[in-house]
Design a protein around this motif. Structure first.
Motif, PDB file in Angstrom:
ATOM      1  N   ILE A 209       0.718  -0.945   0.527  1.00 29.08           N
ATOM      2  CA  ILE A 209       0.148  -0.004   0.396  1.00 29.08           C
ATOM      3  C   ILE A 209       1.164   1.007   0.168  1.00 29.08           C
ATOM      4  CG2 ILE A 209      -2.154   0.984   1.292  1.00 29.08           C
ATOM      5  CD1 ILE A 209      -2.299  -1.599   2.411  1.00 29.08           C
ATOM      6  N   ALA A 210       1.665   1.299   0.732  1.00 26.29           N
ATOM      7  CA  ALA A 210       2.988   2.404   0.822  1.00 26.29           C
ATOM      8  C   ALA A 210       3.628   3.242  -0.234  1.00 26.29           C
ATOM      9  CB  ALA A 210       3.666   1.685   1.868  1.00 26.29           C
ATOM     10  N   LEU A 211       4.438   1.823  -1.086  1.00 25.36           N
ATOM     11  CA  LEU A 211       4.431   1.685  -2.123  1.00 25.36           C
ATOM     12  C   LEU A 211       3.855   2.513  -3.406  1.00 25.36           C
ATOM     13  CD1 LEU A 211       7.165  -1.277  -2.595  1.00 25.36           C
ATOM     14  CD2 LEU A 211       7.251   0.485  -3.097  1.00 25.36           C
ATOM     15  N   ARG A 212       2.139   2.061  -3.639  1.00 24.41           N
ATOM     16  CA  ARG A 212       0.925   2.704  -4.180  1.00 24.41           C
ATOM     17  C   ARG A 212       0.887   3.687  -3.850  1.00 24.41           C
ATOM     18  NH1 ARG A 212      -0.284  -3.030  -4.566  1.00 24.41           N
ATOM     19  NH2 ARG A 212      -1.070  -3.083  -3.345  1.00 24.41           N
ATOM     20  N   PHE A 213       0.308   3.835  -2.362  1.00 23.15           N
ATOM     21  CA  PHE A 213       0.525   5.114  -2.461  1.00 23.15           C
ATOM     22  C   PHE A 213       1.458   6.549  -2.428  1.00 23.15           C
ATOM     23  CE2 PHE A 213       1.119   8.634   1.235  1.00 23.15           C
ATOM     24  CZ  PHE A 213       0.117   8.972   1.206  1.00 23.15           C
ATOM     25  N   THR A 214       3.289   6.357  -2.403  1.00 23.38           N
ATOM     26  CA  THR A 214       3.534   6.905  -3.340  1.00 23.38           C
ATOM     27  C   THR A 214       3.590   7.321  -4.422  1.00 23.38           C
ATOM     28  OG1 THR A 214       5.704   5.733  -2.720  1.00 23.38           O
ATOM     29  CG2 THR A 214       5.927   6.807  -1.235  1.00 23.38           C
ATOM     30  N   GLN A 215       3.707   6.704  -5.228  1.00 24.46           N
ATOM     31  CA  GLN A 215       3.492   6.354  -7.049  1.00 24.46           C
ATOM     32  C   GLN A 215       2.210   7.361  -6.910  1.00 24.46           C
ATOM     33  OE1 GLN A 215       2.846   2.800  -8.432  1.00 24.46           O
ATOM     34  NE2 GLN A 215       4.427   1.565  -6.803  1.00 24.46           N
ATOM     35  N   ARG A 216       0.992   7.337  -5.876  1.00 22.69           N
ATOM     36  CA  ARG A 216      -0.315   8.298  -6.174  1.00 22.69           C
ATOM     37  C   ARG A 216       0.370   9.765  -5.646  1.00 22.69           C
ATOM     38  NH1 ARG A 216      -2.656   3.508  -4.647  1.00 22.69           N
ATOM     39  NH2 ARG A 216      -3.342   4.560  -2.367  1.00 22.69           N
ATOM     40  N   GLN A 217       1.221   9.399  -5.012  1.00 21.30           N
ATOM     41  CA  GLN A 217       1.286  11.251  -4.163  1.00 21.30           C
ATOM     42  C   GLN A 217       2.234  11.852  -4.496  1.00 21.30           C
ATOM     43  OE1 GLN A 217       0.694  12.687  -0.993  1.00 21.30           O
ATOM     44  NE2 GLN A 217      -1.564  11.828  -1.761  1.00 21.30           N
ATOM     45  N   VAL A 303      -6.625   2.038 -10.183  1.00 20.79           N
ATOM     46  CA  VAL A 303      -7.014   1.135 -10.310  1.00 20.79           C
ATOM     47  C   VAL A 303      -5.702   0.810  -9.273  1.00 20.79           C
ATOM     48  CG1 VAL A 303      -6.155  -0.998 -11.696  1.00 20.79           C
ATOM     49  CG2 VAL A 303      -7.070   1.018 -12.942  1.00 20.79           C
ATOM     50  N   SER A 304      -4.495   1.431  -8.820  1.00 20.53           N
ATOM     51  CA  SER A 304      -4.098   1.119  -7.524  1.00 20.53           C
ATOM     52  C   SER A 304      -4.666   1.112  -6.889  1.00 20.53           C
ATOM     53  CB  SER A 304      -2.796   2.171  -7.499  1.00 20.53           C
ATOM     54  OG  SER A 304      -3.282   3.481  -7.126  1.00 20.53           O
ATOM     55  N   LYS A 305      -5.386   2.124  -6.395  1.00 20.90           N
ATOM     56  CA  LYS A 305      -6.494   1.926  -4.966  1.00 20.90           C
ATOM     57  C   LYS A 305      -6.941   1.030  -5.137  1.00 20.90           C
ATOM     58  CE  LYS A 305      -7.851   3.742  -1.304  1.00 20.90           C
ATOM     59  NZ  LYS A 305      -7.781   4.497  -0.112  1.00 20.90           N
ATOM     60  N   ALA A 306      -7.968   0.418  -6.260  1.00 19.63           N
ATOM     61  CA  ALA A 306      -8.384  -0.870  -6.067  1.00 19.63           C
ATOM     62  C   ALA A 306      -7.718  -2.302  -5.076  1.00 19.63           C
ATOM     63  CB  ALA A 306      -9.442  -0.806  -6.817  1.00 19.63           C
ATOM     64  N   MET A 307      -6.346  -1.474  -5.480  1.00 19.93           N
ATOM     65  CA  MET A 307      -5.413  -2.917  -5.393  1.00 19.93           C
ATOM     66  C   MET A 307      -5.377  -3.005  -3.977  1.00 19.93           C
ATOM     67  SD  MET A 307      -2.732  -3.833  -8.483  1.00 19.93           S
ATOM     68  CE  MET A 307      -1.959  -4.672  -7.514  1.00 19.93           C
ATOM     69  N   ASP A 308      -5.058  -1.429  -3.184  1.00 18.94           N
ATOM     70  CA  ASP A 308      -5.117  -1.350  -1.794  1.00 18.94           C
ATOM     71  C   ASP A 308      -6.137  -1.984  -1.389  1.00 18.94           C
ATOM     72  OD1 ASP A 308      -2.613  -0.187  -2.281  1.00 18.94           O
ATOM     73  OD2 ASP A 308      -3.187   2.053  -1.953  1.00 18.94           O
ATOM     74  N   MET A 309      -7.402  -1.460  -1.123  1.00 20.85           N
ATOM     75  CA  MET A 309      -8.709  -1.803  -0.455  1.00 20.85           C
ATOM     76  C   MET A 309      -8.597  -3.308  -0.802  1.00 20.85           C
ATOM     77  SD  MET A 309     -11.693   1.244  -1.983  1.00 20.85           S
ATOM     78  CE  MET A 309     -10.921   0.795  -3.597  1.00 20.85           C
ATOM     79  N   PHE A 310      -7.915  -4.403  -1.459  1.00 26.23           N
ATOM     80  CA  PHE A 310      -8.742  -5.648  -1.576  1.00 26.23           C
ATOM     81  C   PHE A 310      -8.185  -6.259  -0.288  1.00 26.23           C
ATOM     82  CE2 PHE A 310      -7.448 -10.161  -3.651  1.00 26.23           C
ATOM     83  CZ  PHE A 310      -8.550  -9.920  -3.850  1.00 26.23           C
ATOM     84  N   ASP A 311      -9.179  -7.086  -0.293  1.00 26.12           N
ATOM     85  CA  ASP A 311      -9.378  -7.684   1.329  1.00 26.12           C
ATOM     86  C   ASP A 311     -10.168  -8.880   1.171  1.00 26.12           C
ATOM     87  OD1 ASP A 311      -9.116  -8.930   3.592  1.00 26.12           O
ATOM     88  OD2 ASP A 311      -8.685  -7.266   3.948  1.00 26.12           O
ATOM     89  N   LEU A 312      -9.915 -10.351   1.003  1.00 26.42           N
ATOM     90  CA  LEU A 312     -11.000 -11.372   0.742  1.00 26.42           C
ATOM     91  C   LEU A 312     -11.102 -12.287   1.955  1.00 26.42           C
ATOM     92  CD1 LEU A 312      -9.232 -13.733  -1.745  1.00 26.42           C
ATOM     93  CD2 LEU A 312     -10.910 -11.802  -2.380  1.00 26.42           C
TER      94      LEU A 312
END
Lengths: 454, 454
Positions: A209-217, A303-312
């Protein structure tokens, strides 16, 4: 000191500004061709309450669909991939799984009908933030609603319905596609015979999540991003380039880099500089350059946010079910809008919908938040839906984005649910997360074996 | 959709613009106080040919220097730390190693005289890019020459000379400080009794270079960076914030994050958003906020680059020696300038300087570039200088920036050179790279034992 890397960004901005006198559109608007389009003309309710008044899915197929439509394989993509998994007469460019799909290959097109789609939220032909909002004829931009991995899968199954495909031979995917592959089985367990999930996870962990967060930021800090409204302006190409550089570190930083780049400099005899200097830096720069106009920045965000939220986990599915039930009511009452739904539901309405199971799970969620053991049981409960589906889970030991303990977690949970047909492999590939694109033999054999074993 | 994270950046820019009517300077210009200053008023030649006409080093000390000046410990800092390792009457703020230094503690101030400096290139009192270039009275900015870890150490020893300290009891450091600690022994082996290097390496590997490269790129892409000339303008606060977010991932992403943040959201009942949403994101945002005006952006560029270039291999030291010999000649001839030296040396001059040893090593470098075994031998040869110095190498198993194989590599090389007094520990701390700041007992005991064992 000279800064060619900074000049380069400025030059690209200038080039864009000049091109606005009738110049070309940014290339992500349609970089691929030769796909088919599924058109869905009914409103489509999303997990977080947004509604798409209609949507399209870009898809491509390989191999013949048999008469009883029982040999279809749905192939899910990673974050930034298009439906173009393999070349075909309408688009002869090699696809992202070119050597995995074909006669006699890992996914044997003599046996199977392979369907690959571009996800909802993406930018390669499917409806996403760069698509036109029918309400006003302008791109959605960040008016596009939040989408989940489950939304992407649900949209795919609307398409399968239209194709008359009742049951898939398999749901297959790697990375985000491996998340979708599992999500598909959770949503439609009776419509899937086999599952393959490669280099994926059942829930995103904080480091990823952190890695994708920095990309979005990084992307959102580019002034050209303009809160998402850049479609008729200079796109945030420099933010996208930087985001891709960060992403590449997480995709590819296996032991391969030690061998391939080591400490070599691109121009060993010059004085060190603050722009790209070591070979590894030139490589990252090149990856950023390639990508910065290829993919829609807003799609990267969604799409990267969708990955962060993923939880089964069971409690998350229960929450989502409750939310959907509420919002379905609202949609039926015509209250829906394409904006995410934040408004509180009136208590009497909530009463009406909520069933005791859901409430119990909701309560459980709060209890388990800080207890790893309870969290794991919650995940097991969520995955129990898959207990009768033969499932291949494959992980790469050098993957830092989806570390191998995450695939082990999925396999272990599935076995705990009583699933006797779980196959779990760990590969010692040196390519990190990207191994699923490169390890044709090691990944390919596992896929073929799982798909073809009776 | 609302984007408070983007608004926040814009608001800070506006605040800066308003403050220029006599408002305050950016805080990194002097955030700490109570340090002493060593003034060096002679030209100082740097490894890559740059020359500082003079320089200053900010330093702080704890414990008494004994009569024969034999109980001094030189403590080296990490990239972004100041000389303020511990509180004292002139500055009562807790330091970055507050609980490691003091009477009876890991570095016992009843026994030792501890000296901690801010590095050349930094911004906490020592000469760096934000310092005034005496040539024109303006900040150096990116006219500052490229500095190396060896340059930082050489400057420290000029200070020790002035203090009359001929031999250190120990050279101690973690992270970049651990690099300096080894470099000091390489340069001045007869002036150091013991070495401690924690969570460091003998040469930077491509993954860590990649991580620092993206931080530099993100910073340099901020339009306010302005190629380094921002000292009387709005500083690149948003680039700095982003760079720190990336850095924090590499410093702290151990198993701790799973326990501390997991998948918790900061406001669980709201619709997911594209700004900070999960707790881990709020944490990164907070770290970025804290740092973005605390440290000089240009110092981040220069000091992080110095870390990338760090390599203790024999061939690299030989190359550097050759370059220094050439540039010393040039300096003596008055050809020096503070700009990095790119100009080719006339062949006859080169002939005059180059000795056969250096040439051989230079040739060897080209041979070994692609051969890991030869590279390792090259490193062993470089480290052989330390073969008689008792050395403690300490690594953290959850460190992803300086992975534990790098510390093992140093320990193994040292043992290969015949050093019988190498102590090598691996800690199973959950804090990743930052463990050296947090593991007071585990790290502290190792340090104390090594410093005090006769």
């Amino acid at each position: 000191m000279a800064f060619p890397c900074v000049d380069q960004l400025e030059q690209r901005t200038q080039k864009f500004l000049q091109s606005f006198d009738g110049g070309p559109e940014p290339s992500y608007s349609n970089p691929i061709s030769g796909y088919s389009l599924y058109q869905h003309n009914e409103p489509f309710l999303l997990d977080h309450g947004g509604i798409l008044p209609k949507f399209e899915i870009a898809y491509e197929t390989w191999g013949e669909l048999n008469e009883d439509k029982s040999n279809a394989i749905l192939l899910h993509t990673g974050l930034s991939a298009s439906s173009h998994a393999k070349s075909h007469p309408q688009n002869t460019t090699p696809g992202w799984w070119e050597k995995f799909i074909g006669p006699g290959l890992a996914i044997d097109t003599n046996r199977f009908h392979v369907i690959c789609t571009n996800v909802i939220g993406g930018c390669y032909g499917s409806t996403g933030p760069s698509s036109i909002d029918p309400k006003d004829g302008k791109p959605y931009a960040t008016r596009f609603p939040i989408v989940t991995i489950f939304d992407m899968v649900r949209a795919q199954f609307e398409m399968l319905d239209a194709m008359g495909i009742k049951k898939l031979h398999a749901s297959v995917g790697a990375s985000m596609g491996g998340m979708q592959s599992l999500a598909a089985a959770l949503l439609f367990k009776d419509r899937i015979s086999k599952v393959i999930s490669i280099s994926a996870a059942a829930r995103s962990h904080p480091y990823s999540i952190a890695l994708r967060f920095t990309q979005r930021q990084v992307l959102m800090a580019d002034p050209n991003w303009n809160k998402g409204f850049y479609y008729d302006k200079v796109p945030p190409h420099s933010g996208m380039k930087l985001a891709r550089e960060i992403a590449t570190i997480s995709y590819r930083s296996g032991p391969e880099w030690e061998q391939r780049f080591g400490r070599k400099r691109s121009q060993p005899t010059t004085t060190p500089s603050l722009c790209a200097d070591f070979l590894i830096e030139t490589y990252l720069d090149h990856q950023g350059e390639r990508f910065c106009l290829q993919y829609d920045p807003n799609s990267l965000l969604y799409v990267s946010k969708a990955m962060d939220m993923f939880d089964l986990s069971a409690s998350v599915s229960a929450e989502t079910a409750l939310r959907r039930a509420r919002n379905t009511l609202r949609l039926q009452e015509g209250k829906g809008s394409s904006a995410p739904e934040n408004a509180a539901v009136p208590p009497e309405e909530e009463q009406q919908i909520a069933c005791s199971t859901v409430n119990a799970a909701d309560v459980a969620k709060n209890v388990v938040l800080d207890d790893p053991k309870a969290q794991l049981e919650d995940l097991q409960a969520g995955l129990s839906v898959l207990k009768d589906i033969p499932t291949l889970i494959l992980g790469i030991q050098s993957d830092i984005l989806f570390p191998v303990w995450q695939q082990k977690e999925v396999a272990d949970c599935l076995r705990q649910t009583g699933n006797k047909t779980v196959t779990y492999y760990e590969l010692d590939s040196m390519y990190g997360h990207d191994a699923f694109l490169l390890e044709i033999i090691n990944v390919g054999s596992a896929v073929k074996g799982h798909l073809e074993l009776k």
